[in-house]
Design a protein around this motif. Structure first.
Motif, mmCIF file in Angstrom:
data_model
loop_
_atom_site.group_PDB
_atom_site.id
_atom_site.type_symbol
_atom_site.label_atom_id
_atom_site.label_comp_id
_atom_site.label_asym_id
_atom_site.label_seq_id
_atom_site.Cartn_x
_atom_site.Cartn_y
_atom_site.Cartn_z
ATOM 1 N N ALA A 6 0.857 -1.192 0.000
ATOM 2 C CA ALA A 6 0.000 0.000 0.000
ATOM 3 C C ALA A 6 0.894 1.244 0.000
ATOM 4 C CB ALA A 6 -0.937 0.013 1.195
ATOM 5 N N PHE A 7 0.323 2.395 -0.378
ATOM 6 C CA PHE A 7 1.146 3.600 -0.528
ATOM 7 C C PHE A 7 1.781 4.034 0.778
ATOM 8 C CE2 PHE A 7 -2.594 5.791 1.114
ATOM 9 C CZ PHE A 7 -2.045 6.853 1.811
ATOM 10 N N PRO A 24 -7.645 8.501 -3.966
ATOM 11 C CA PRO A 24 -8.588 7.888 -3.018
ATOM 12 C C PRO A 24 -8.267 8.417 -1.616
ATOM 13 C CG PRO A 24 -7.455 6.220 -4.360
ATOM 14 C CD PRO A 24 -6.731 7.517 -4.556
ATOM 15 N N SER A 25 -9.225 9.081 -0.967
ATOM 16 C CA SER A 25 -8.885 9.843 0.245
ATOM 17 C C SER A 25 -9.708 9.433 1.454
ATOM 18 C CB SER A 25 -9.087 11.336 -0.013
ATOM 19 O OG SER A 25 -8.167 11.788 -0.976
ATOM 20 N N ASN A 63 -8.116 10.055 5.450
ATOM 21 C CA ASN A 63 -7.621 11.079 6.368
ATOM 22 C C ASN A 63 -6.954 12.233 5.614
ATOM 23 O OD1 ASN A 63 -7.635 11.802 9.063
ATOM 24 N ND2 ASN A 63 -5.563 11.042 9.437
ATOM 25 N N VAL A 64 -6.910 12.142 4.279
ATOM 26 C CA VAL A 64 -6.476 13.217 3.370
ATOM 27 C C VAL A 64 -4.960 13.483 3.414
ATOM 28 C CG1 VAL A 64 -6.988 15.600 2.591
ATOM 29 C CG2 VAL A 64 -8.797 14.250 3.542
ATOM 30 N N GLY A 65 -4.189 12.585 4.024
ATOM 31 C CA GLY A 65 -2.736 12.754 4.047
ATOM 32 C C GLY A 65 -2.127 12.587 2.669
ATOM 33 N N ASN A 66 -2.599 11.614 1.920
ATOM 34 C CA ASN A 66 -2.077 11.380 0.582
ATOM 35 C C ASN A 66 -2.358 12.593 -0.300
ATOM 36 O OD1 ASN A 66 -0.975 10.060 -1.600
ATOM 37 N ND2 ASN A 66 -2.493 8.422 -1.679
ATOM 38 N N ALA A 111 -9.777 1.536 4.543
ATOM 39 C CA ALA A 111 -8.696 2.458 4.919
ATOM 40 C C ALA A 111 -9.115 3.914 4.710
ATOM 41 C CB ALA A 111 -7.430 2.143 4.131
ATOM 42 N N MET A 112 -10.281 4.121 4.103
ATOM 43 C CA MET A 112 -10.799 5.481 3.902
ATOM 44 C C MET A 112 -11.998 5.769 4.801
ATOM 45 S SD MET A 112 -10.473 5.227 -0.248
ATOM 46 C CE MET A 112 -11.677 6.485 -0.644
ATOM 47 N N HIS A 143 -10.229 0.721 -2.737
ATOM 48 C CA HIS A 143 -9.871 2.145 -2.593
ATOM 49 C C HIS A 143 -9.586 2.751 -3.956
ATOM 50 C CE1 HIS A 143 -8.763 -0.269 0.876
ATOM 51 N NE2 HIS A 143 -9.220 0.739 1.600
ATOM 52 N N THR A 174 -3.795 2.975 -4.605
ATOM 53 C CA THR A 174 -3.218 3.047 -3.261
ATOM 54 C C THR A 174 -2.879 1.701 -2.646
ATOM 55 O OG1 THR A 174 -5.486 3.309 -2.448
ATOM 56 C CG2 THR A 174 -4.145 5.304 -2.633
HETATM 57 C C1 LIG Z 1 -4.694 4.987 4.021
HETATM 58 C C2 LIG Z 1 -5.268 4.590 2.725
HETATM 59 C C3 LIG Z 1 -6.073 5.470 1.969
HETATM 60 C C4 LIG Z 1 -6.442 6.840 2.466
HETATM 61 O O1 LIG Z 1 -5.323 7.691 2.520
HETATM 62 P P1 LIG Z 1 -5.372 9.036 3.364
HETATM 63 O O2 LIG Z 1 -4.016 9.584 3.341
HETATM 64 O O3 LIG Z 1 -5.813 8.648 4.745
HETATM 65 O O4 LIG Z 1 -6.379 9.928 2.701
HETATM 66 C C5 LIG Z 1 -6.531 5.043 0.735
HETATM 67 N N1 LIG Z 1 -6.248 3.807 0.266
HETATM 68 C C6 LIG Z 1 -5.493 2.942 0.965
HETATM 69 C C7 LIG Z 1 -5.228 1.596 0.402
HETATM 70 C C8 LIG Z 1 -4.970 3.290 2.213
HETATM 71 O O5 LIG Z 1 -4.223 2.414 2.898
#
Ligand SMILES: *Cc1c(COP(=O)(O)O)cnc(C)c1O
Length: 428
Positions: A103-104, A246-247, A249-252, A300-301, A354, A375
């Motif tokens: 995952a990212f 794909p968001s 907590n919006v950190g990405n 995860a979202m 996601h 992601t």
């Molecule tokens: C954490 C996660 C997200 C959401 O990312 P945010 O930074 O929280 O917006 C989306 N997709 C995957 C697979 C994640 O693990």
């Protein structure tokens, strides 16, 4: 470079201080005091990722004890690929799932872990890192910190609340990484972590930090991959792309906004949301209305109060300026299912739940030239994806390795004491 709190009531911090603290003392989130302005034509987008990363991150560690080590940190942290895969004539997919936990979050977690290790080696201390997780964050942080000197990690997840393969990735560790299955939900896990931070006097020695995406050390590397991907897209297509993220907590997405602010060629930032539609509601109504999260296929979202929006509101004090550059859309579970099921016929691809939200967003858009952000690897969510596509999803080699490891987990009530007892016992 100094780091300021979004709430403006905390003293400026150095890069290292902001990393070790996690949250600013006034309860705000650290953001860089200013952004460097890059000329994309001065980069070679085909250069190795660690080289580009180190060039982009150098201004952010200017004057910091870690400044001299940034290129070594980038070489160790970013040792896996991030392909930009053509999907259609005017669309590519940025695959961010080729790291150790698919995952990212591996990008941010590995960068943070390597920074921590070097900082603590200088201080001769052990740092305790706690992470409450509903899935991918905990796995990425555990994998990144496992066997690193000077760090011990406690991962807390809701018992029975994560997918089977996610649970395997959270519990296949030993030595300096302890996993806790908490009898409760994700909010209970977060409460235990908060309790550890606010009670004082713990841990018995060394500092305490968090590896959740409030940590600015997880966000800066995310700006790096948007910078690199946008330059590669322009080199291939001669057009400036928008990105679809794909968001939760919006950190990405903050990484994308920061990359755009630094001058990288990003036309627009689209945030795909699941049924936790607090961000799309803000775009529609202008009122910020956090609420309890509800479970969806894109777990995860599942965030009802995305903490990193505070960083976006800080970057764009005027709502109008933010809306000019970005948009958001809710994608419900039924649409996620349809998008995954149609993925093979329509695109020749299998999506994770996601990534499917971003793919649907793209399908709704008439304007050309987009980077869809993938992601996670779909094999992580086999129990959702395989019934929809009617076939097995091949498991990537890194994930095969993790799935074969023995597991160790301590089941606890949602309270500080049993967690502390196990962690202090485990590390002697
Ligand atoms: C954490 C996660 C997200 C959401 O990312 P945010 O930074 O929280 O917006 C989306 N997709 C995957 C697979 C994640 O693990």
């Amino acid at each position: 470079m100094r780091y300021l709190s979004t709430r403006g009531q905390a003293p400026p911090a150095s890069f290292s201080e902001a990393l070790l603290a996690g949250l600013a003392p006034d309860g705000g989130l650290y953001v860089p005091e200013s952004f460097p302005s890059f000329d994309p034509s001065s980069f070679d987008p085909a250069a190795p990722i660690p080289e580009l990363a180190s060039e982009i991150l150098t201004p952010f560690v200017d004057g910091d004890p870690l400044g001299e080590q940034i290129s070594a940190i980038c070489r160790r942290a970013f040792d896996f690929p991030m392909p930009l895969v053509p999907l259609a004539r005017d669309t590519s997919v940025l695959e961010l799932f080729h790291g150790p936990t698919a995952a990212f979050k591996d990008f941010g977690a590995r960068f943070l872990a390597h920074c921590f290790e070097r900082l603590l080696a200088e201080r001769g201390e052990v740092l305790t890192v706690l992470v409450a997780t509903s899935g991918d964050t905990g796995a990425a942080v555990a994998a990144a910190c496992h066997l690193r000197e000077g760090i011990r990690v406690g991962v807390l997840f809701p018992k029975g609340g994560v997918a089977p393969r996610q649970e395997q990735q959270l519990t296949c560790w030993d030595r300096n990484v302890s996993s806790f299955a908490v009898r409760g939900n994700f909010d209970d896990c977060q409460r235990v972590v908060k309790d550890a931070f606010t009670r004082g006097g713990w841990p018995p020695s060394g500092g305490l930090s968090s590896a959740n995406s409030i940590n600015v050390g997880r966000l800066l590397p995310q700006a790096v991959y948007y910078g690199i991907a946008s330059m590669r897209y322009v080199a291939e297509h001669g057009a400036i792309p928008g990105v679809i993220v794909p968001s939760g907590n919006v950190g990405n997405a903050v990484g994308a906004f920061w990359a755009k602010t630094m001058g990288f060629p990003i036309r627009h930032i689209a945030m795909a949301s699941n049924e936790n539609r607090v961000v799309p509601d803000w775009f529609e109504s202008g009122s910020w209305d956090p609420r309890p999260s509800k479970p969806t296929l894109a777990n995860a979202m599942d965030v009802g109060d995305p903490s990193n929006m505070e960083r976006l509101f800080h970057l764009y004090p005027e709502r109008r300026a933010m809306i000019e550059n970005s948009s958001s859309m809710e994608v419900d579970d039924a649409t996620i299912r349809k998008t995954i099921a149609a993925g093979i016929d329509r695109w020749g691809q299998v999506w994770c739940p996601h990534t499917a939200t971003a793919v649907h967003f793209r399908e709704q858009m008439e304007a050309p030239h987009w980077i869809v952000v993938a992601t996670a690897h779909p094999a992580k969510f086999d129990s959702i994806v395989e019934p929809l596509i009617g076939r097995d999803v091949p498991v990537p080699p890194g994930l095969v390795e993790l799935l074969a490891r023995p597991t160790k987990v301590t089941e606890i009530d949602a309270a500080f004491e049993p967690m502390a007892a196990e962690l202090d016992g485990a590390s002697g």
